[in-house]
Design a protein around this motif. Structure first.
Motif, PDB file in Angstrom:
ATOM      1  N   LYS A   1       0.827  -1.210   0.000  1.00 23.97           N
ATOM      2  CA  LYS A   1       0.000   0.000   0.000  1.00 23.97           C
ATOM      3  C   LYS A   1       0.863   1.262   0.000  1.00 23.97           C
ATOM      4  O   LYS A   1       1.949   1.283   0.557  1.00 23.97           O
ATOM      5  CB  LYS A   1      -0.900   0.045   1.243  1.00 23.97           C
ATOM      6  N   ILE A   2       0.313   2.305  -0.645  1.00 21.18           N
ATOM      7  CA  ILE A   2       0.964   3.614  -0.665  1.00 21.18           C
ATOM      8  C   ILE A   2      -0.087   4.648  -0.244  1.00 21.18           C
ATOM      9  O   ILE A   2      -1.253   4.545  -0.625  1.00 21.18           O
ATOM     10  CB  ILE A   2       1.576   3.922  -2.056  1.00 21.18           C
ATOM     11  N   HIS A   3       0.321   5.598   0.600  1.00 19.25           N
ATOM     12  CA  HIS A   3      -0.587   6.609   1.148  1.00 19.25           C
ATOM     13  C   HIS A   3      -0.240   7.979   0.580  1.00 19.25           C
ATOM     14  O   HIS A   3       0.939   8.353   0.554  1.00 19.25           O
ATOM     15  CB  HIS A   3      -0.431   6.687   2.678  1.00 19.25           C
ATOM     16  N   PHE A   4      -1.256   8.714   0.146  1.00 21.11           N
ATOM     17  CA  PHE A   4      -1.070  10.083  -0.339  1.00 21.11           C
ATOM     18  C   PHE A   4      -1.820  10.993   0.612  1.00 21.11           C
ATOM     19  O   PHE A   4      -3.029  10.842   0.790  1.00 21.11           O
ATOM     20  CB  PHE A   4      -1.654  10.234  -1.754  1.00 21.11           C
ATOM     21  N   LYS A   5      -1.103  11.925   1.241  1.00 21.58           N
ATOM     22  CA  LYS A   5      -1.741  12.839   2.187  1.00 21.58           C
ATOM     23  C   LYS A   5      -1.752  14.242   1.620  1.00 21.58           C
ATOM     24  O   LYS A   5      -0.767  14.697   1.042  1.00 21.58           O
ATOM     25  CB  LYS A   5      -0.966  12.850   3.510  1.00 21.58           C
ATOM     26  N   SER A   6      -2.879  14.943   1.827  1.00 19.70           N
ATOM     27  CA  SER A   6      -2.953  16.327   1.378  1.00 19.70           C
ATOM     28  C   SER A   6      -3.030  17.245   2.588  1.00 19.70           C
ATOM     29  O   SER A   6      -3.348  16.811   3.694  1.00 19.70           O
ATOM     30  CB  SER A   6      -4.170  16.533   0.481  1.00 19.70           C
ATOM     31  N   LEU A   7      -2.752  18.516   2.359  1.00 20.19           N
ATOM     32  CA  LEU A   7      -2.779  19.507   3.425  1.00 20.19           C
ATOM     33  C   LEU A   7      -4.167  19.670   4.019  1.00 20.19           C
ATOM     34  O   LEU A   7      -4.312  20.089   5.151  1.00 20.19           O
ATOM     35  CB  LEU A   7      -2.290  20.863   2.897  1.00 20.19           C
ATOM     36  N   VAL A   8      -5.208  19.345   3.243  1.00 22.52           N
ATOM     37  CA  VAL A   8      -6.569  19.495   3.754  1.00 22.52           C
ATOM     38  C   VAL A   8      -6.987  18.295   4.604  1.00 22.52           C
ATOM     39  O   VAL A   8      -8.142  18.186   4.999  1.00 22.52           O
ATOM     40  CB  VAL A   8      -7.602  19.739   2.618  1.00 22.52           C
ATOM     41  N   GLY A   9      -6.055  17.403   4.886  1.00 19.91           N
ATOM     42  CA  GLY A   9      -6.330  16.295   5.789  1.00 19.91           C
ATOM     43  C   GLY A   9      -6.875  15.044   5.125  1.00 19.91           C
ATOM     44  O   GLY A   9      -7.263  14.101   5.789  1.00 19.91           O
ATOM     45  N   VAL A  10      -6.916  15.037   3.802  1.00 24.34           N
ATOM     46  CA  VAL A  10      -7.410  13.857   3.089  1.00 24.34           C
ATOM     47  C   VAL A  10      -6.247  12.895   2.868  1.00 24.34           C
ATOM     48  O   VAL A  10      -5.187  13.290   2.415  1.00 24.34           O
ATOM     49  CB  VAL A  10      -8.007  14.262   1.717  1.00 24.34           C
ATOM     50  N   THR A  11      -6.447  11.629   3.221  1.00 27.10           N
ATOM     51  CA  THR A  11      -5.448  10.605   2.930  1.00 27.10           C
ATOM     52  C   THR A  11      -6.096   9.563   2.036  1.00 27.10           C
ATOM     53  O   THR A  11      -7.191   9.090   2.331  1.00 27.10           O
ATOM     54  CB  THR A  11      -4.942   9.925   4.225  1.00 27.10           C
ATOM     55  N   LYS A  12      -5.430   9.249   0.936  1.00 29.78           N
ATOM     56  CA  LYS A  12      -5.917   8.216   0.030  1.00 29.78           C
ATOM     57  C   LYS A  12      -4.903   7.085   0.034  1.00 29.78           C
ATOM     58  O   LYS A  12      -3.687   7.341   0.020  1.00 29.78           O
ATOM     59  CB  LYS A  12      -6.057   8.766  -1.395  1.00 29.78           C
ATOM     60  N   ILE A  13      -5.399   5.847   0.035  1.00 30.16           N
ATOM     61  CA  ILE A  13      -4.516   4.684   0.046  1.00 30.16           C
ATOM     62  C   ILE A  13      -4.773   3.879  -1.219  1.00 30.16           C
ATOM     63  O   ILE A  13      -5.921   3.612  -1.577  1.00 30.16           O
ATOM     64  CB  ILE A  13      -4.772   3.827   1.302  1.00 30.16           C
ATOM     65  N   PHE A  14      -3.683   3.524  -1.904  1.00 27.75           N
ATOM     66  CA  PHE A  14      -3.772   2.772  -3.152  1.00 27.75           C
ATOM     67  C   PHE A  14      -2.782   1.619  -3.126  1.00 27.75           C
ATOM     68  O   PHE A  14      -1.820   1.639  -2.366  1.00 27.75           O
ATOM     69  CB  PHE A  14      -3.410   3.670  -4.345  1.00 27.75           C
TER      70      PHE A  14
END
Length: 136
Positions: free
Chosen positions: A114-127
């Motif tokens: 798994k890889i996690h992408f975090k944004s400054l607005v607090g959204v984390t997406k996992i792919f």
């Protein structure tokens, strides 16, 4: 810029691409993470992990396996460490009608695929990591 001091710099698309891929490989990040075009410069400061990439124009890339459209600015910068890029600037992922900036990318360690992408607005997406393999 002070943060670029002592950096290794490669000019041109071919040399820049080689260096960017070598850095992704060294730090355990998926090789297709930065599908860039017409790179003019890639730099890396080993002591701090600061990396920058300059390309001629903005690039949008669709990662088909996860249906994710990602925008790469003409200048991308961040700090690379094992399985992680932090304080990332110049990368945005389309989320519904918005383009929140991605400011951190983390690959699970120990590996879970798994890889996690975090944004400054607090959204984390996992792919799945393989969605960002070379050639995707």
């Amino acid at each position: 810029m002070a943060e670029k001091e002592g950096g290794i710099v490669k000019k041109g698309h071919e040399e820049g691409t080689k260096m960017a891929i070598a850095l992704l490989e060294e730090f355990g990040l998926p090789l297709g993470l930065l599908p860039l075009e017409n790179i003019t410069e890639v730099g890396f400061v080993r002591t701090t992990g600061y990396m920058w990439i300059i390309q001629e124009k903005k690039v949008e890339h669709n990662f088909k396996t996860v249906s994710k459209l990602v925008s790469y600015d003409t200048e991308i910068q961040g700090y690379v460490e094992k399985f992680r890029i932090k304080k990332l600037k110049g990368v945005k992922a389309r989320e519904l009608m918005l383009w929140p900036p991605v400011n951190e990318i983390i690959v699970d360690d120990p590996p879970t695929g798994k890889i996690h992408f975090k944004s400054l607005v607090g959204v984390t997406k996992i792919f799945p990591v393989e969605a960002f393999a070379a050639g995707q």
